[in-house]
Design an enzyme around this catalytic site. Structure first.
Site, mmCIF file in Angstrom:
data_model
loop_
_atom_site.group_PDB
_atom_site.id
_atom_site.type_symbol
_atom_site.label_atom_id
_atom_site.label_comp_id
_atom_site.label_asym_id
_atom_site.label_seq_id
_atom_site.Cartn_x
_atom_site.Cartn_y
_atom_site.Cartn_z
ATOM 1 N N GLU B 30 93.237 72.820 126.304
ATOM 2 C CA GLU B 30 94.456 73.227 127.017
ATOM 3 C C GLU B 30 95.119 74.404 126.298
ATOM 4 O OE1 GLU B 30 96.523 69.493 127.159
ATOM 5 O OE2 GLU B 30 95.071 68.648 128.559
ATOM 6 N N LEU B 68 95.349 70.152 132.804
ATOM 7 C CA LEU B 68 95.820 69.071 131.928
ATOM 8 C C LEU B 68 95.206 67.752 132.397
ATOM 9 C CD1 LEU B 68 99.544 70.165 131.542
ATOM 10 C CD2 LEU B 68 97.505 70.980 130.361
ATOM 11 N N SER B 69 93.917 67.637 132.177
ATOM 12 C CA SER B 69 93.136 66.495 132.675
ATOM 13 C C SER B 69 92.146 66.107 131.589
ATOM 14 C CB SER B 69 92.365 66.890 133.938
ATOM 15 O OG SER B 69 93.201 67.535 134.875
ATOM 16 N N GLU B 70 92.622 65.438 130.555
ATOM 17 C CA GLU B 70 91.762 65.205 129.389
ATOM 18 C C GLU B 70 90.560 64.328 129.711
ATOM 19 O OE1 GLU B 70 95.068 64.821 129.261
ATOM 20 O OE2 GLU B 70 95.786 66.293 127.803
ATOM 21 N N PHE B 93 96.682 67.297 120.348
ATOM 22 C CA PHE B 93 97.098 66.211 119.452
ATOM 23 C C PHE B 93 96.147 65.044 119.710
ATOM 24 C CE2 PHE B 93 100.764 68.852 120.114
ATOM 25 C CZ PHE B 93 101.436 68.856 118.901
ATOM 26 N N ASP B 95 96.527 62.137 119.395
ATOM 27 C CA ASP B 95 97.235 61.028 120.059
ATOM 28 C C ASP B 95 96.874 60.981 121.551
ATOM 29 O OD1 ASP B 95 99.955 60.734 117.983
ATOM 30 O OD2 ASP B 95 98.840 62.601 118.029
ATOM 31 N N HIS B 139 103.022 62.056 118.869
ATOM 32 C CA HIS B 139 102.364 63.303 118.451
ATOM 33 C C HIS B 139 102.139 63.349 116.943
ATOM 34 C CE1 HIS B 139 103.799 64.616 122.408
ATOM 35 N NE2 HIS B 139 103.095 65.723 122.310
HETATM 36 C C1 LIG Z 1 98.249 63.772 127.778
HETATM 37 C C2 LIG Z 1 98.881 65.007 127.264
HETATM 38 N N1 LIG Z 1 98.180 66.162 127.252
HETATM 39 C C3 LIG Z 1 98.720 67.298 126.771
HETATM 40 C C4 LIG Z 1 100.001 67.322 126.293
HETATM 41 C C5 LIG Z 1 100.602 68.593 125.706
HETATM 42 N N2 LIG Z 1 101.585 69.194 126.611
HETATM 43 C C6 LIG Z 1 102.891 68.873 126.551
HETATM 44 S S1 LIG Z 1 103.791 69.596 127.741
HETATM 45 C C7 LIG Z 1 102.425 70.388 128.371
HETATM 46 C C8 LIG Z 1 102.556 71.255 129.580
HETATM 47 C C9 LIG Z 1 103.127 70.489 130.728
HETATM 48 O O1 LIG Z 1 103.254 71.303 131.844
HETATM 49 P P1 LIG Z 1 103.931 70.754 133.150
HETATM 50 O O2 LIG Z 1 103.405 69.399 133.459
HETATM 51 O O3 LIG Z 1 103.812 71.787 134.198
HETATM 52 O O4 LIG Z 1 105.455 70.552 132.729
HETATM 53 P P2 LIG Z 1 106.502 71.662 132.271
HETATM 54 O O5 LIG Z 1 106.354 71.785 130.793
HETATM 55 O O6 LIG Z 1 106.217 72.911 132.985
HETATM 56 O O7 LIG Z 1 107.830 71.081 132.628
HETATM 57 C C10 LIG Z 1 101.292 70.070 127.627
HETATM 58 C C11 LIG Z 1 99.936 70.575 127.867
HETATM 59 C C12 LIG Z 1 100.710 66.090 126.318
HETATM 60 N N3 LIG Z 1 101.960 66.008 125.850
HETATM 61 N N4 LIG Z 1 100.143 64.975 126.816
#
Ligand SMILES: Cc1ncc(C[n+]2csc(CCOP(=O)(O)OP(=O)(O)O)c2C)c(N)n1
Ligand SMILES: [Mg+2]
Lengths: 327, 343
Positions: B30, B68-70, B93, B95, B139
């Site tokens: 990501e 964002l699809s682990e 992370f 986690d 985290h």
């Molecule tokens: C399962 C998971 N994957 C990755 C992350 C890292 N992360 C935190 S916020 C974020 C982006 C989120 O984007 P969006 O859902 O569009 O929300 P926005 O920040 O734009 O409000 C990422 C990749 C996380 N917290 N949890």
């Protein structure tokens, strides 16, 4: 005074404005204080997105549950979480909403139906299905709202929850907060369908897209689908198109944005300006009345920061407390 | 040629060198490029803390941003590995393992054995571990014991830039799935690192300091706390041997046993929670295999049995400190040490 053309009375309009202004002031203050090095950890600001949380939460009571995201301050404030407790939490103080154990990404107040901001993307959706199931089993007409970003809408947990809510006919509203970016990645690229309405349809539920910077648009669309869910009509999806005024988190240089993009959205898509202009133009609320609120909110946030800085830190014995109810 | 670089740079360099050497190496995660689909700068992020910054300019589409699809992309990395690529998938992370663990422990870890030795899954899953970053409960975890528990996974956790580079290169060349754990509070730490490519074999601990009075075993960030403790103890005339495990699975039992047989005293330091972790694992192994050599009860220094707290005043108490390690060493040296119970 002119006749009120809005779906809310004047007191409710003032309340909505106050909520949005409180969120804005809270976030802008954090932006400044984070840069000074006063605030530990990751902070994701909701500034620019206030109309979404507020337009939805105006329809909820403390018995209705919400599950929030990493960008949760706005949801908390709109759901009635105490601003002083929030600020103290962000400062890691023992007077914080979670006694300093959670921080910005984990603020919760179950007594207000706020089931927590969340550090794990997509985690709120299954939880809110559970909250809605509990309401349904109890028959108390409660509803559950889960917020999810455009990025997190690609999580398996979110997509599975859409199906589960539809299959169990749960009183859930899935709110997609589409601010165009997930961290630095564009929604246009990361989400394979053209519209979230198509996704909702695919899961057998109605979907609605609104301009999330227009408080009234959010308020009206949310009102209808929340009422429907409350009456046993089942889940729905609401996509709010909106803008994030600051970086993904504090410290993000945002070089992925087009030149002039931020200036443009701040000039034309500021939900607070849009709301103020509408109510003033309609002659329902005077500019001075809004300015009075601005001053009160400013004093509130100032006091919350002062109180947070003065509050005691959690101490050694707090470290081991509250892992279990009993052990 | 060798120069001082940070652990972050060392990881970047290892990825770069292996991508140059082997066209089957691809890197995904990501925002590891950043700005994908957006109008502004390309390679805008290079990972959330900039670890992969600049690699896109060198290797183009072999670096892939992901939705964002682990579950999907970590699983895809594993599937591609089973079909001949050598993917390095960043989980940001570790986690976030919570949302994609099935693909790792029920799929990747099992293929080799379950398919009767016919499969190879040369995937690396790398990401951040550890507390001290004010990143709170979701985290900051040190989940190394969970990964170490699973047969079929290899687990690596470097304590410095030199090891990070050599171990990551080895991880990419290794034919089994590897969980590569990067302590976020070590990213900025610099040391001498050769510019050329080198691999550090798995299962070889690093003895950072020789000593005959007590053996301290650790890995990751707490290696540095153990070294601080050893320096402080030396002022009182106690010479501690400090062993950095570097890889947790496989683990270098020989070096641990050889050292304990000489010193007769063992302190194991683990940033993970106190139950079922590397410290308990090593203590049990030594108890079983070198009991006769022990002059005192084994001491374990770990994080407490709690989630990681947000408040800095609590988080600072959470991670094992040099003081608590030195205290544990002193307990092994006290006359009652032979019967001491962990504090
Ligand atoms: C399962 C998971 N994957 C990755 C992350 C890292 N992360 C935190 S916020 C974020 C982006 C989120 O984007 P969006 O859902 O569009 O929300 P926005 O920040 O734009 O409000 C990422 C990749 C996380 N917290 N949890
Ligand atoms: Mg977004």
């Amino acid at each position: 005074m002119a006749q009120n053309p809005f779906p809310l009375g004047k007191d409710e309009l003032l309340k909505a404005y106050r909520t949005m202004r409180t969120i804005r002031e809270f976030e802008e203050r954090l932006h400044v204080d984070f840069a000074k090095g006063d605030i530990p950890g990751f902070v994701h600001l909701y500034a620019g997105e206030e109309a979404c949380a507020t337009g939805i939460m105006m329809h909820l009571n403390d018995n209705d549950r919400i599950a929030s995201t990493h960008r949760g301050h706005g949801h908390c404030i709109a759901k009635g979480v105490d601003v002083h407790a929030m600020m103290a939490e962000i400062y890691g103080r023992s007077t914080g909403a979670c006694r300093g154990k959670g921080g910005s990404m984990h603020i919760a107040d179950l007594s207000k139906g706020m089931m927590g901001a969340n550090g794990i993307l997509g985690a709120g959706a299954p939880l809110i299905c559970g909250a809605a199931l509990a309401a349904k089993v109890r028959g108390d007409r409660g509803v559950g709202i889960t917020f999810v970003g455009d990025g997190a809408s690609n999580q398996g947990t979110f997509l599975e929850s859409l199906n589960l809510a539809a299959v169990w006919n749960l009183p859930v509203v899935f709110v997609v907060e589409n601010n165009g970016y997930a961290e630095s990645t564009a929604m246009e690229w990361a989400v394979s369908c053209d519209s979230y309405v198509d996704r909702a349809t695919g899961f057998g539920m109605p979907g609605v897209t609104v301009d999330g910077t227009d408080f009234f648009a959010v308020y009206e669309a949310a009102g209808e689908i929340i009422r429907r869910a409350r009456d046993g009509g089942g889940p729905a999806l609401l996509e709010c198109n909106m803008v994030r005024f600051y970086g993904h988190f504090e410290g993000d240089a945002q070089t992925y944005r087009a030149k002039g993009e931020l200036e443009a959205i701040r000039a034309s898509r500021d939900c607070l300006t849009i709301l103020s202009e509408r109510v003033i133009e309609a002659g329902v609320i005077g500019r001075d009345e809004l300015q009075t609120i601005d001053r009160e909110v400013n004093a509130l946030i100032e006091d919350a920061v002062r109180a947070a800085k003065d509050a005691p830190l959690p101490v050694a014995e707090d470290l081991l407390r509250d892992v279990y109810v009993s052990y | 040629m060798s120069r001082k670089i940070s652990m972050k740079q060392a990881i970047n360099e290892a990825l770069d060198l292996e991508m140059r050497r082997d066209p089957t190496v691809i890197v995904m995660g990501e925002d590891i490029v950043g700005g994908t689909g957006a109008q502004g700068e390309e390679d805008a992020w290079g990972g959330v803390l900039g670890v992969t910054k600049g690699l896109y300019a060198k290797h183009g589409d072999r670096l892939m941003d992901t939705p964002l699809s682990e579950s999907a992309y970590i699983g895809a990395a594993i599937g591609a590995a089973a079909c001949g690529l050598r993917p390095v998938a960043e989980l940001m992370f570790l986690d976030f393992m919570g949302v994609c663990f099935d693909q790792i422990f029920n799929q990747a870890a099992k293929f080799r054995y379950m398919f009767g030795g016919k499969a190879e899954t040369p995937v690396v899953i790398r990401g951040m571990v550890g507390a001290g970053f004010r990143a709170a409960a979701q985290h900051s975890q040190m989940l190394t014991p969970l990964f170490t528990h699973i047969p079929g996974l290899k687990v690596v956790c470097p304590s410095n830039a030199y090891d990070a580079k050599g171990l990551l290169i080895q991880s990419i060349r290794d034919n089994d799935p590897v969980i590569f754990c990067e302590h976020k509070n070590l990213y900025g730490l610099e040391c001498e690192v050769p510019a050329e490519s080198y691999a550090i074999p798995f299962g070889e601990a690093n003895v950072l300091r020789d000593g005959d009075d007590v053996t301290i075993v650790s890995y990751g960030l707490t290696v540095h706390r153990a070294m601080e403790a050893a320096t402080a103890l030396a002022k009182d005339g106690t010479e501690a041997e400090v062993i950095d495990l570097r890889t947790l699975s496989p683990i270098d039992w020989d070096t641990i046993i050889e050292s304990v047989e000489r010193t007769g005293r063992l302190v194991v330091v683990d940033e993970a929670h106190p139950r079922c972790n590397l410290a308990t694992d090593i203590a049990a192994f030594v108890g079983q295999n070198a009991f006769g050599a022990l002059k005192a009860g084994i001491q374990m220094v770990t994080a407490p049995h709690t989630p990681v707290p947000f408040a800095p005043s609590l988080e600072d108490l959470y991670v094992p400190s040099a003081d608590s390690i030195a205290g544990a060493v002193r307990r092994t040296l006290s006359p009652k040490g032979a019967r001491s119970i962990a504090a």
